[in-house]
Scaffold this active site. Sequence first.
Site, PDB file in Angstrom:
ATOM      1  N   ASP A 233     -10.689   5.251  -6.017  1.00  0.00           N
ATOM      2  CA  ASP A 233     -10.861   4.205  -4.852  1.00  0.00           C
ATOM      3  C   ASP A 233      -9.740   4.713  -3.953  1.00  0.00           C
ATOM      4  O   ASP A 233      -8.917   5.314  -4.353  1.00  0.00           O
ATOM      5  CB  ASP A 233     -10.575   2.747  -5.359  1.00  0.00           C
ATOM      6  CG  ASP A 233     -11.147   1.725  -4.165  1.00  0.00           C
ATOM      7  OD1 ASP A 233     -11.355   2.168  -3.287  1.00  0.00           O
ATOM      8  OD2 ASP A 233     -11.271   0.697  -4.654  1.00  0.00           O
TER       9      ASP A 233
HETATM   10  C1  BGC Z   1     -12.645  -0.527  -1.580  1.00  0.00           C
HETATM   11  C2  BGC Z   1     -13.856   0.543  -1.993  1.00  0.00           C
HETATM   12  C3  BGC Z   1     -14.286   1.163  -0.732  1.00  0.00           C
HETATM   13  C4  BGC Z   1     -13.086   1.980  -0.184  1.00  0.00           C
HETATM   14  C5  BGC Z   1     -13.338   3.000   1.136  1.00  0.00           C
HETATM   15  C6  BGC Z   1     -11.525   0.433  -0.806  1.00  0.00           C
HETATM   16  O1  BGC Z   1     -10.528  -0.459  -0.400  1.00  0.00           O
HETATM   17  O2  BGC Z   1     -12.170  -1.353  -2.548  1.00  0.00           O
HETATM   18  O3  BGC Z   1     -14.740  -0.235  -2.490  1.00  0.00           O
HETATM   19  O4  BGC Z   1     -15.517   2.045  -1.191  1.00  0.00           O
HETATM   20  O5  BGC Z   1     -12.073   1.262   0.149  1.00  0.00           O
HETATM   21  O6  BGC Z   1     -13.507   2.279   2.183  1.00  0.00           O
END
Ligand code: BGC
Length: 809
Positions: A233
């Site tokens: 993530d």
């Molecule tokens: C989120 C993810 C997301 C990523 C990119 C993170 O803060 O938890 O679900 O894909 O950001 O935007």
Amino acid sequence: MTGTPTSPDIEEAVEAALGKLDLDTKTRLLAGQDMWSLPAVPEIGLESLVMSDGPIGVRGVRWTAGDPSVALPSPTALAATWDPDLARRAGTLLAQEARRKGVHVLLAPTVNLHRSPLGGRHFEAYSEDPFLTGEIGTGYVRGVQSGGVGTTVKHFVANDAETDRFTVNNLVGERALRELYLAPFEAIVENAHPWGIMTAYNSVNGTTMTEHHHLVNEILRGEWGFDGVNVSDWTAARSTVGGIEGGLDLAMPGPDTVYGEALAQAVRDGGVEESTVDEAVRNVLRLAARVGLLEGVAPAVTDLPEAVDSEGLAREIARRAFVLARNEDAALPLRPGTTVALIGAAARDARVLGGGSATVFPDRTVSPLDGLTAALTDGSLSYAVGADPNTELAVADKGFELRAVCRDEAGTVIGTGAAPTGALTWMGTDLPEGVTHDTLHSVELTGTFTPRESGPHTFGIKGTGTFTLTVDGTTHFDAVQRPADDADPFETFFGAPQPRAQAELTAGQPVEVSLTHIVALPEGPGFKSLVFALAHQAPQRDPDELIAEAVAAARAADTAVVVVATTERVESEGFDRKDLRLPGRQDELVHAVAAANPRTVVVVNSGSPVEMPWRDEVAAVLLSWFPGQEGGAALADVLTGAFEPGGRLPTTWGALADAPVTQVVPVGGELPYSEGVFIGYSAWEKAGRTPAYPFGHGLGYTDWTYESVEVHGTTVKVRVRNSGERAGREVVQVYLAPTTPDPDRPARRLAGFAGVTATPGETAEVTVQLPRRAFEIWDEGAWSFVKGSYEIQVGRSITDRRLTATINV
Ligand code: BGC
């Protein structure tokens, strides 16, 4: 063609490409190149791979309304269709969107579970039930990958709440992990072969998920045979050696992550075997080959599906997802010629999607008012605001004409960017032409605002740092705005705007507005993003007057349709909910309207459960979720009866005080999942409590008689008859209950379901195959098939069980 297991050609091409890479190039590839992409490596014919959120649309690499995307209904809505094939079709549309936007991998679906109704991203996950989640997720992944676009099933694993999400250590027992939280991931890996997975921010049982050798290397890859990429993530990777040894392939966003040079150095120092790095690179190259970015080998999908009509599908999913929770005296559908008083702020300014990284910018949204105005053309519609839950400022939008002016330190203009709304989000190198991070000193959002209403307008700022706010020639704020001490690190995205100016304005008379931000990005390397917003709030009317107006409108019409909603400050990424109440005075509004008109229909526009203290006072309750860009059109379809609402609850709706599992706040950094395997309906049943509306519940516009159930082995055949007066669709649900109660096991679990359509009087049969897993429990390190007698319970919800049969296995 679905996401297939890898082909020999791809494996051969991957090995050949890997053999040509030196250590530094390999580790640079694993570090990513910017916010959303990996570097190209022309020497081996590798093009740059681009990723994007997900899950209800494809935002693309720019975070702006200037680059619009189709917005489908929220994941909770997709799950409410109980239709994996519809999820597949949604996926096909998203692949089409991804291709249009040059995106190769979609950062979706979210298959964490609805453990607590307070979870801030509840709307972004499918269900409280692992089986339903796995089925919908499988359909979705198959659909996206059938379009040649990869998926990253997320967030692996137990990322079921937002509070302290970067650091929380979720303590989850082996059995709950296997039977609940890992189960959807396992089902999707087995049935849809996703090309990627995203590891979560949180820790599970003491180890952060981006370093979880046991869950990633041993279970995901070892036991389940996952051969895709494991991407962190965003900013979740914290350790070079821990990450690579824990099976993390990609540390995003790049390029300055724990991989890159640090990883190359770790290999040189002997801390990491180069073969471990090779394994990660192999996974990345395999993904690149699958999506067609590795020269000399055909992508996994060569026959693309037919083009999808985006607006049509968005509208179809919305109406198939709406859950008719209550419909007294057939209040719905509306009779022809009925006069309608439409009430609610969200009826006019529709809330079509949830907040956070799931945000996309549709190029149009159909509000309930738009939808009903188009459908009821005989002048029988009136509108009143009633109550406005938006008690905070929102990003400047309607009435604003803005642009972004970039200046260097000397104050010279070095570039200008578009600003379709007051939100400015420039990530990485996504800057206006001619502007670089080295030269950029300040950004000014400047232009005009033409108010819709006369009175005191409030202006505000979202973001942190130095700002100057000027409205109509007066500078109201010229200082530093700081985040709260306990703010989420992504506070600038998700935090509340601060009111900083008030100006008395006249409707229709434009004024100049300007918000200047002094850019203060970290020096040197590191990911750079520039995020802030100009916010606004129109003059607030007297709330009592608004309710009185709505009551008068309701009294004058045959039917009152009240749209109540949550706001972006209630349901979003980055924080959890504090309660399940509708914000503002919406409950009071519904009580008052219901007292004035017995034919009151309430449309609940929220992504996840809210309390409805008035639900027994109103004629009908229709849950519309976040219905996506065509939501208002779908609502008109359903209210007028052109289509029936097709949804069934994918999660239990009940009051917070009654909900058995609610805890989302860690204590001492730990969040114990002490309820074990009892979440959702299993927990409600165990506690002997009755929710407002149970799992699986949802009415249509016809009636169904359950005629017979037959079981042969583990094949269940159910005959149902449409005993109502119009054609319809039923979701036949099959629950499996051990005949002898076992206190350690849920009383019953969803074991299968099938949708069926029939015309009035017609009988239809569905066949449901019970999976072996439905009879298994995780016991002392292995799946154990529990022999004995089971009742097969067939019905319309977990509590509305119509037929039973007993089997012995
Ligand atoms: C989120 C993810 C997301 C990523 C990119 C993170 O803060 O938890 O679900 O894909 O950001 O935007």
